[in-house]
Structures are given as structure tokens and as C-alpha cells.
Design an enzyme around this catalytic site. Structure first.
Site, PDB file in Angstrom:
ATOM      1  N   TYR A 140      -2.068  -0.675  10.724  1.00  0.00           N
ATOM      2  CA  TYR A 140      -2.182  -1.174   9.354  1.00  0.00           C
ATOM      3  C   TYR A 140      -0.972  -0.752   8.527  1.00  0.00           C
ATOM      4  O   TYR A 140      -0.362  -1.570   7.830  1.00  0.00           O
ATOM      5  CB  TYR A 140      -3.464  -0.660   8.700  1.00  0.00           C
ATOM      6  CG  TYR A 140      -3.498  -0.881   7.211  1.00  0.00           C
ATOM      7  CD1 TYR A 140      -3.657  -2.165   6.683  1.00  0.00           C
ATOM      8  CD2 TYR A 140      -3.346   0.182   6.320  1.00  0.00           C
ATOM      9  CE1 TYR A 140      -3.660  -2.372   5.311  1.00  0.00           C
ATOM     10  CE2 TYR A 140      -3.353  -0.025   4.956  1.00  0.00           C
ATOM     11  CZ  TYR A 140      -3.511  -1.305   4.454  1.00  0.00           C
ATOM     12  OH  TYR A 140      -3.511  -1.507   3.093  1.00  0.00           O
ATOM     13  N   SER A 186       0.867  -1.177   0.000  1.00  0.00           N
ATOM     14  CA  SER A 186       0.000   0.000   0.000  1.00  0.00           C
ATOM     15  C   SER A 186       0.901   1.224   0.000  1.00  0.00           C
ATOM     16  O   SER A 186       2.065   1.151   0.400  1.00  0.00           O
ATOM     17  CB  SER A 186      -0.875  -0.007   1.261  1.00  0.00           C
ATOM     18  OG  SER A 186      -1.490   1.248   1.469  1.00  0.00           O
TER      19      SER A 186
END
Length: 249
Positions: A150, A137
Site C-alpha cells: 500500500y 498518504s
């Protein structure tokens, strides 16, 4: 027959990547928890490419025994590409986290990905054309507020995969490792991260990509020679480039 394995294939980027690769004539192993969604995807792929063999594996990769069991169940296949796409996020401040959810996220985003990557590298280190692609990501390159844990899992994915790519190159391996770093993408990611339903990207996010667009970026990364495929979080352009993390070797 050669196969591409995609984890987290029942929705989002994995789902669209499976359809796109079927359009390219690839045979697939599709992995996810939800069997019905996998069966529906298999039927859809058959309508796209009748020549593509499709194997489905319904399993929860947040359990270690399932991770090893999945890999062992595919031992007889010739796997030209392995895509570790399964993962999820969490939104909120660390003081408020659901530790059970965080534990599952770490097991899936880090542990399962690392074990499957290691097993694949062990077996395909010297196989011409073999590729490992791990989905990270842009949160694996910059810390996003209210998504600290995360992002930390994705920092691991980015560092691990870039480091692996460097190691493989230094060792003269034929296998290639690559990392895809999406930004906001129209999937069920936001719902699961927020423990909600019906998040509308068009109303809540200024810029984002569709899952199909990210699948096309994933394919470009597989077809190219660069290690990193990353979305610029400012203008949402996509680029292929060399490693970003500093490497001491």
C-alpha cells in the site's frame, strides 16, 4: 457552470469533501462504485446547497475501460478541479497477501489515478484556475510496517504528483497539481484494509483525524498556493508546504 470531480465520493474523505465543497457553492461530479450511497449523498448536498448541480457516476475504476469511459462521459463539462481520492489499502505481510486484492489496489491507486490525471492535464494544461488534487498518504512518505505494498502505491502517487507539479511550473502551465497526505483518518479504510467490519478508531488508534477534518485540510490545500498538504504522523498537525521529494530539474 464549473464542476469539481471527486472520485471515491461515497464515503470517508471524499464524502465529507463533497459536502464541504457544496457548502462553498461548488457544483460536483461524484464518482464511486455504490450507486445508492451516491444518490443519498446527492440528496444531502441538495439540502445543503440547492444551487449546486450534482452529477453522479457509479463505476468501478479498477477496470481500465471504466476509467476512460468516465473521463469521456464528462467531456462536455467545464471541470475546474479534479480530485483523485478513490483508493484503498491492504494490511498484512507480503508473504500472506491476497494477490487479487493487491492487483485491484494497484489498478485503482496507481493506474486509474495516473490515467485520469494524464487526461485532465492534457485538456486543462493551460486553463487558468484549473487544479488537480491527488490523495496520497503519509504512507507515501514513510513505509509503515504491514502495509508495504500500500505504501509503495502511495509513494508513486506522491512522487508522480509532486513531479507533475514541478513540470507544470517549469512549463509555465496554468494548471496546478497538488497532493494531500493524510495520516490515520476515521473512515472505512481500516475495515477494507483488514477485510473486517466495525474497526473502532477511538479504541485502537492513539491519534487520528475525522473525515470532516481531512476534508477541511483538503479545502485549505485547494485554496492555498503550496503543492503538498501533509499531516505530521507524530503530533497530527497539518501543514501546507512545497514539494518534499527530491527533483533533479
Amino acid at each position: 457552470m464549473k464542476y469539481t470531480v471527486i472520485t471515491g465520493a461515497s464515503s470517508g474523505i471524499g464524502y465529507e469533501a463533497a459536502k464541504l465543497l457544496a457548502e462553498k457553492g461548488k457544483s460536483l461530479v461524484l464518482v464511486a462504485r455504490r450507486k445508492e450511497e451516491l444518490e443519498a449523498l446527492r440528496d444531502e448536498i441538495k439540502s445543503i446547497s440547492s444551487d449546486s448541480d450534482v452529477i453522479i457516476k457509479s463505476t468501478d475504476l479498477s477496470y481500465s475501460e471504466n476509467v476512460y469511459g468516465l473521463y469521456e462521459s464528462l467531456a462536455d463539462l467545464d471541470i475546474e478541479t479534479w480530485v483523485n481520492n478513490a483508493g484503498f489499502g491492504d494490511a498484512g505481510q507480503i508473504k500472506d497477501v491476497d494477490l487479487g486484492k493487491i492487483e485491484n489496489m494497484i489498478r485503482l491507486n496507481i493506474e486509474a489515478l495516473t490515467v485520469l490525471s494524464s487526461l485532465y492535464v492534457r485538456d486543462y494544461h493551460d486553463v487558468e484556475g484549473a487544479q488537480l488534487l491527488n490523495v496520497s498518504s503519509v504512507g507515501g512518505y514513510r513505509i509503515v510496517p504491514n502495509s508495504v505494498t500500500y505504501c509503495a502505491t502511495k509513494f508513486f502517487v506522491s512522487a508522480y504528483t509532486e513531479g507533475l507539479a514541478q513540470e507544470l511550473k517549469q512549463n509555465g502551465a496554468k494548471l496546478r497539481a497538488k497532493v494531500l497526505a493524510p495520516a490515520a483518518t476515521e473512515t472505512s479504510f481500516a475495515d477494507r484494509a483488514r477485510d473486517t467490519e466495525g474497526f473502532d478508531y477511538s479504541e485502537n488508534v492513539a491519534k487520528y483525524h475525522t473525515a470532516r477534518e481531512m476534508a477541511e485540510f483538503l479545502y485549505d490545500l485547494l485554496e492555498g498556493d503550496e503543492v503538498v498538504g501533509i499531516v505530521d504522523p507524530e503530533d497530527y498537525s497539518f501543514s501546507l508546504r512545497g514539494p518534499i521529494k527530491p527533483y533533479a530539474g
